[in-house]
Each structure stands twice: as structure tokens, then as C-alpha cells.
Design a protein around this motif. Structure first.
Motif, short mmCIF file in Angstrom:
data_model
loop_
_atom_site.label_atom_id
_atom_site.label_comp_id
_atom_site.label_asym_id
_atom_site.label_seq_id
_atom_site.Cartn_x
_atom_site.Cartn_y
_atom_site.Cartn_z
N MET A 95 -22.99 -3.47 -30.47
CA MET A 95 -23.65 -2.76 -29.39
C MET A 95 -22.86 -2.97 -28.11
N PRO A 96 -22.50 -1.89 -27.42
CA PRO A 96 -21.75 -2.01 -26.18
C PRO A 96 -22.57 -2.68 -25.08
N SER A 97 -21.88 -3.41 -24.23
CA SER A 97 -22.56 -4.04 -23.10
C SER A 97 -21.80 -3.72 -21.82
N ILE A 98 -22.51 -3.79 -20.71
CA ILE A 98 -21.92 -3.48 -19.40
C ILE A 98 -21.90 -4.75 -18.57
N ARG A 99 -20.78 -4.97 -17.88
CA ARG A 99 -20.74 -6.08 -16.93
C ARG A 99 -20.07 -5.61 -15.65
N GLU A 100 -20.57 -6.12 -14.56
CA GLU A 100 -20.01 -5.79 -13.25
C GLU A 100 -18.91 -6.79 -12.93
N ARG A 101 -17.80 -6.29 -12.44
CA ARG A 101 -16.66 -7.12 -12.07
C ARG A 101 -16.31 -6.84 -10.62
N THR A 102 -15.69 -7.80 -9.97
CA THR A 102 -15.28 -7.65 -8.58
C THR A 102 -13.79 -7.96 -8.48
N THR A 103 -13.07 -7.10 -7.76
CA THR A 103 -11.64 -7.34 -7.57
C THR A 103 -11.43 -8.38 -6.48
N LYS A 104 -10.22 -8.88 -6.35
CA LYS A 104 -9.91 -9.86 -5.32
C LYS A 104 -10.11 -9.29 -3.92
N ARG A 105 -9.94 -7.99 -3.80
CA ARG A 105 -10.11 -7.35 -2.48
C ARG A 105 -11.55 -6.99 -2.17
N GLY A 106 -12.44 -7.17 -3.13
CA GLY A 106 -13.85 -6.98 -2.82
C GLY A 106 -14.59 -5.90 -3.55
N PRO A 107 -14.01 -4.71 -3.78
CA PRO A 107 -14.82 -3.67 -4.43
C PRO A 107 -15.17 -4.05 -5.87
#
Length: 82
Positions: free
Chosen positions: A1-13
Motif C-alpha cells: 500500500m502506498p504511503s505519503i510523507r512530507e519532506r522539507t528541503t534544506k532551503r525550507g520549502p
């Protein structure tokens, strides 16, 4: 089952990754919005990874990405064994 995760770049977005399994490997696709990630997750659930990846990649892109998790352009050695 696919899952979603939020990631943040070093610059912020931030961005969203949809994690799924394809060809016995963990793979992911990156999306800018949660809505896009959720739509991709739904497509994966409905059609499965192999068919879903066919929807979004051209033949040239498939060849470029064959070394990663995306669509395999040649059969694996195990698949040709009796």
C-alpha cells in the motif's frame, strides 16, 4: 500500500513523497502538493505500480530510469528461469 510523507528541503520549502513497492524495491515519486500526492496514491491503489508508471512516463523516460525503480525495460534473469 502506498504511503505519503512530507519532506522539507534544506532551503525550507516542503514537498510530498509517495512511497510504494515496484519490482520488489521501494520506490518513490515526488509531488509539490498534497493533492497531487493523494491522486497518485489513488492511481497506484487502483491500477498497481507497473500500470500507473506507464501512465506518466514516455518510452524515453522509462529507458533513462530503468536503472532505478521505475519501469523495467528488460526482463530480470530470474524471470527467464524455468
Amino acid at each position: 500500500m502506498p504511503s505519503i510523507r512530507e519532506r522539507t528541503t534544506k532551503r525550507g520549502p516542503s514537498y510530498f513523497q509517495v512511497l510504494f513497492r515496484h519490482n520488489k524495491r521501494q520506490c518513490s515519486e515526488r509531488f509539490d502538493t498534497l493533492d497531487e500526492a493523494e491522486r497518485w496514491q489513488s492511481v497506484l491503489n487502483l491500477y498497481g505500480p507497473a500500470e500507473a508508471l506507464n501512465f506518466i512516463y514516455t518510452e524515453a523516460e522509462k529507458a533513462d530510469d530503468a536503472r532505478r525503480c521505475r519501469i523495467s525495460t528488460t526482463p530480470s534473469p530470474r524471470s527467464s528461469m524455468p
